[in-house]
Design an enzyme around this catalytic site. Structure first.
Site, PDB file in Angstrom:
ATOM      1  N   GLY A 113       0.833  -1.199   0.000  1.00  0.00           N
ATOM      2  CA  GLY A 113       0.000   0.000   0.000  1.00  0.00           C
ATOM      3  C   GLY A 113       0.866   1.246   0.000  1.00  0.00           C
ATOM      4  O   GLY A 113       2.054   1.193  -0.337  1.00  0.00           O
ATOM      5  N   ASP A 114       0.301   2.396   0.417  1.00  0.00           N
ATOM      6  CA  ASP A 114       1.038   3.661   0.283  1.00  0.00           C
ATOM      7  C   ASP A 114       2.342   3.686   1.086  1.00  0.00           C
ATOM      8  O   ASP A 114       3.370   4.150   0.569  1.00  0.00           O
ATOM      9  CB  ASP A 114       0.157   4.872   0.603  1.00  0.00           C
ATOM     10  CG  ASP A 114      -0.482   4.799   1.982  1.00  0.00           C
ATOM     11  OD1 ASP A 114      -0.463   3.713   2.593  1.00  0.00           O
ATOM     12  OD2 ASP A 114      -0.992   5.825   2.441  1.00  0.00           O
ATOM     13  N   THR A 137      -4.382  -3.039  -1.066  1.00  0.00           N
ATOM     14  CA  THR A 137      -4.973  -2.575   0.187  1.00  0.00           C
ATOM     15  C   THR A 137      -6.483  -2.636   0.063  1.00  0.00           C
ATOM     16  O   THR A 137      -7.047  -2.246  -0.957  1.00  0.00           O
ATOM     17  CB  THR A 137      -4.593  -1.138   0.614  1.00  0.00           C
ATOM     18  OG1 THR A 137      -5.496  -0.732   1.642  1.00  0.00           O
ATOM     19  CG2 THR A 137      -4.659  -0.114  -0.489  1.00  0.00           C
ATOM     20  N   ASP A 139      -8.296  -0.799   1.584  1.00  0.00           N
ATOM     21  CA  ASP A 139      -8.795   0.572   1.769  1.00  0.00           C
ATOM     22  C   ASP A 139      -9.028   1.333   0.455  1.00  0.00           C
ATOM     23  O   ASP A 139      -9.699   2.358   0.450  1.00  0.00           O
ATOM     24  CB  ASP A 139      -7.821   1.378   2.628  1.00  0.00           C
ATOM     25  CG  ASP A 139      -7.802   0.908   4.074  1.00  0.00           C
ATOM     26  OD1 ASP A 139      -8.688   0.120   4.457  1.00  0.00           O
ATOM     27  OD2 ASP A 139      -6.891   1.301   4.826  1.00  0.00           O
ATOM     28  N   ARG A 174     -34.336  -2.025  15.811  1.00  0.00           N
ATOM     29  CA  ARG A 174     -33.119  -1.456  16.392  1.00  0.00           C
ATOM     30  C   ARG A 174     -32.351  -0.601  15.388  1.00  0.00           C
ATOM     31  O   ARG A 174     -32.507  -0.761  14.180  1.00  0.00           O
ATOM     32  CB  ARG A 174     -32.166  -2.585  16.810  1.00  0.00           C
ATOM     33  CG  ARG A 174     -32.547  -3.249  18.101  1.00  0.00           C
ATOM     34  CD  ARG A 174     -31.632  -4.424  18.370  1.00  0.00           C
ATOM     35  NE  ARG A 174     -31.941  -5.021  19.644  1.00  0.00           N
ATOM     36  CZ  ARG A 174     -31.677  -6.279  19.960  1.00  0.00           C
ATOM     37  NH1 ARG A 174     -31.083  -7.070  19.099  1.00  0.00           N
ATOM     38  NH2 ARG A 174     -31.991  -6.739  21.145  1.00  0.00           N
ATOM     39  N   ARG A 278     -27.338  -1.274  18.748  1.00  0.00           N
ATOM     40  CA  ARG A 278     -26.276  -2.264  18.930  1.00  0.00           C
ATOM     41  C   ARG A 278     -25.124  -1.976  17.965  1.00  0.00           C
ATOM     42  O   ARG A 278     -25.310  -1.273  16.963  1.00  0.00           O
ATOM     43  CB  ARG A 278     -26.804  -3.664  18.629  1.00  0.00           C
ATOM     44  CG  ARG A 278     -27.867  -4.137  19.579  1.00  0.00           C
ATOM     45  CD  ARG A 278     -27.239  -4.634  20.886  1.00  0.00           C
ATOM     46  NE  ARG A 278     -28.119  -5.528  21.592  1.00  0.00           N
ATOM     47  CZ  ARG A 278     -29.039  -5.169  22.476  1.00  0.00           C
ATOM     48  NH1 ARG A 278     -29.210  -3.889  22.758  1.00  0.00           N
ATOM     49  NH2 ARG A 278     -29.790  -6.071  23.074  1.00  0.00           N
ATOM     50  N   HIS A 284     -10.939  -7.448  11.153  1.00  0.00           N
ATOM     51  CA  HIS A 284     -10.066  -8.141  10.203  1.00  0.00           C
ATOM     52  C   HIS A 284     -10.774  -9.203   9.366  1.00  0.00           C
ATOM     53  O   HIS A 284     -10.165  -9.743   8.437  1.00  0.00           O
ATOM     54  CB  HIS A 284      -8.863  -8.732  10.944  1.00  0.00           C
ATOM     55  CG  HIS A 284      -7.974  -7.661  11.495  1.00  0.00           C
ATOM     56  ND1 HIS A 284      -8.271  -6.996  12.663  1.00  0.00           N
ATOM     57  CD2 HIS A 284      -6.830  -7.111  11.017  1.00  0.00           C
ATOM     58  CE1 HIS A 284      -7.336  -6.086  12.882  1.00  0.00           C
ATOM     59  NE2 HIS A 284      -6.456  -6.135  11.905  1.00  0.00           N
TER      60      HIS A 284
HETATM   61  O1  F6P Z   1      -5.193  -2.546   5.417  1.00  0.00           O
HETATM   62  C1  F6P Z   1      -5.412  -1.227   5.890  1.00  0.00           C
HETATM   63  C2  F6P Z   1      -6.135  -1.323   7.162  1.00  0.00           C
HETATM   64  O2  F6P Z   1      -7.159  -2.184   6.871  1.00  0.00           O
HETATM   65  C3  F6P Z   1      -6.710  -0.055   7.804  1.00  0.00           C
HETATM   66  O3  F6P Z   1      -7.964   0.320   7.352  1.00  0.00           O
HETATM   67  C4  F6P Z   1      -6.709  -0.429   9.263  1.00  0.00           C
HETATM   68  O4  F6P Z   1      -6.693   0.685  10.109  1.00  0.00           O
HETATM   69  C5  F6P Z   1      -5.435  -1.172   9.360  1.00  0.00           C
HETATM   70  O5  F6P Z   1      -5.282  -1.859   8.146  1.00  0.00           O
HETATM   71  C6  F6P Z   1      -5.351  -2.100  10.517  1.00  0.00           C
HETATM   72  O6  F6P Z   1      -4.274  -2.971  10.332  1.00  0.00           O
HETATM   73  P1  F6P Z   1      -3.563  -3.796  11.472  1.00  0.00           P
HETATM   74  O7  F6P Z   1      -4.601  -4.201  12.441  1.00  0.00           O
HETATM   75  O8  F6P Z   1      -2.953  -4.936  10.739  1.00  0.00           O
HETATM   76  O9  F6P Z   1      -2.542  -2.897  12.069  1.00  0.00           O
END
Ligand code: F6P
Length: 359
Positions: A113-114, A137, A139, A174, A278, A284
Site C-alpha cells: 500500500g502507500d 490494500t 482501503d 433497532r 447495537r 479483520h
Molecule cells: O489494510 C489497511 C487497514 O485495513 C486499515 O484500514 C486499518 O486501520 C489497518 O489496516 C489495521 O491494520 P492492522 O490491524 O494490521 O494494524
C-alpha cells in the site's frame, strides 16, 4: 535473470494470487528464477528468503493471506532494533542493498500500500534497486489505480454482513452501527453502504453531527421504518472533533490504532433517541479469506504485468488498473493517497437514493 518479490503492509485477499501469476509468468514465459522475501521488508533487511517455483505456487489463486508473510512495521529507513539492551531506530537501508546483491537479483517486485510503496520509491531512487510496485490494500486509497486489489473482496464481505444485520435489525426495531476499516478514507464504507442499502454512512472525508444522524433515523421512523443501519468507517469523526483511538502503538513508524467509533456513535444515538442500538465491528474479517472473482482477475493481471515490466526494464513504476487496461505509472504518482471527494459521483448517487452522511 532472477527476480525477488515481497508483500508488505497489512495483508489482503489476493496477495497470493499476485505471487502465483508473477512466478508462473517468470518461469513459463521468460525461464527466470524467482525468490520471495519473508515478512515484508523484514525479510529483505535480514535476507530471509524462500524459492518460488510454478510447483510451489499451485493452488494459490483462491488462498487468502500471503505465503510470504507480511509486516506493517520494519521500514528499512526507520528500523527498530535492540542494541546493547537499548531500543534504537536507525537507517539500515544498506542491508537491503546487500541482500539484493547477494541474491544476484535483477529486479524486485514490491506488493504493498502507500507506506510500503513510498519506501519502495525511496529504495529505487536512493539505492538504485530495480523496483516494480503492485498496489494492494482493502482501503482502496492509492491514487493512480482505479481500484487496489482486496477492495472488491472487502466490499463484498461487508455487504454480505450488512445484509444479515439488516434482517435482525428489522425484527427488533433497532439501530445497528457497523464499524468497517478505513483509517483515512471511506471507500469501503461508501461502496458497501451503497451495495447494502445502508441508511447512514459516516466517513472520514465528511464530518458528521449526531443531530443529523438522529434526524435521518427519525425521518425513517416517521415513514414506519423502525430500524436503521449506520455504516461507519473507523476513521470517521464528528464536525470539529477527532477520530476515536483505541490505543497508541509503541512504534513511531506505525502511528495510532483506530477503533471504537461504533460504540461512541451507538451510545449517542441511544441517548438522544431512546432507540435500542447495537454495534458490530467487522475488523479483520474484511481482510481474510479468498479473494472475489474480480480481485482474482485483477491480481493475476497485475502479477503478469509486473513481470513484463521487469522484462521491459520499466523500473521505478507500478502496475495499475486503468480500466480496461493494466498500465505502468511512476511510483511517485502511485504512492500518493486518494481520498473520497464529497463531490464524487458515488456520493451524489448515494445522496440521491436518500442515504445520509450525517452532514
Ligand atoms: O489494510 C489497511 C487497514 O485495513 C486499515 O484500514 C486499518 O486501520 C489497518 O489496516 C489495521 O491494520 P492492522 O490491524 O494490521 O494494524
Amino acid at each position: 535473470m532472477k527476480v525477488g518479490i515481497l508483500t508488505g503492509g497489512g495483508d489482503c485477499p489476493g496477495l497470493n494470487a499476485v505471487i502465483r501469476s508473477a512466478v508462473k509468468t517468470a518461469e513459463e514465459r521468460y525461464h527466470w528464477d524467482m525468490i520471495g522475501f519473508l515478512n515484508g521488508y523484514k525479510g529483505l533487511i535480514e535476507n530471509k528468503t524462500r524459492p518460488l517455483t510454478g510447483d510451489n505456487v499451485g493452488g494459490l489463486l483462491l488462498r487468502g493471506g500471503t505465503i510470504l508473510g507480511t509486516s506493517n512495521r520494519d521500514n528499512p529507513y526507520k528500523y527498530i532494533e535492540t542494541i546493547g539492551g537499548k531500543k534504537i531506530t536507525h537507517d539500515v537501508s544498506d542491508r537491503v542493498v546487500t541482500a539484493y546483491k547477494s541474491n544476484d537479483l535483477d529486479a524486485l517486485i514490491i506488493v504493498g500500500g502507500d507506506g510500503t510503496l513510498s519506501t519502495a520509491l525511496q529504495l529505487y531512487k536512493e539505492k538504485g534497486i530495480n523496483i516494480i510496485g503492485v498496489p494492494k490494500t482493502i482501503d482502496n486509497d492509492l491514487s493512480a489505480t482505479d481500484y487496489t486489489f482486496g477492495f472488491d473482496t472487502a466490499v463484498g464481505i461487508v455487504t454480505d454482513a450488512v445484509d444479515r444485520i439488516q434482517t435482525t435489525a428489522e425484527s427488533h426495531d433497532r439501530a445497528m452501527v457497523v464499524e468497517v476499516m478505513g483509517r483515512d478514507t471511506g471507500w469501503i464504507a461508501l461502496y458497501s453502504g451503497l451495495a447494502s442499502g445502508a441508511h447512514i454512512i459516516l466517513i472520514p472525508e465528511i464530518p458528521y453531527t449526531i443531530e443529523k444522524v438522529c434526524q435521518k433515523i427519525y425521518e425513517r421512523k416517521g415513514k414506519g421504518k423502525h430500524f436503521s443501519i449506520i455504516l461507519v468507517a473507523e476513521g470517521a469523526k464528528p464536525e470539529g472533533g477527532n477520530v476515536t483511538i483505541k490505543r497508541m502503538v509503541d512504534d513511531p513508524t506505525m502511528g495510532v490504532r483506530y477503533g471504537g467509533i461504533a460504540n461512541v456513535v451507538a451510545d449517542q444515538i441511544e441517548a438522544a433517541t431512546g432507540i435500542e442500538t447495537r454495534t458490530v465491528v467487522l475488523g479483520h474479517v474484511q481482510r481474510g479469506g479468498k479473494p472475489s472473482a474480480f480481485d482474482r482477475i485483477l491480481c493475476t493481471r497485475l502479477g503478469v504485468e509486473a513481470v513484463h515490466m521487469v522484462h521491459r526494464k520499466e523500473f521505478g513504476k507500478m502496475a495499475c488498473l486503468r480500466t480496461p487496461d493494466i498500465k505502468a505509472v511512476p511510483l511517485e504518482e502511485a504512492a500518493k493517497n486518494r481520498k473520497v471527494s464529497p463531490a464524487d459521483q458515488v456520493i451524489i448517487a448515494a445522496r440521491s437514493t436518500g442515504i445520509s452522511f450525517g452532514d
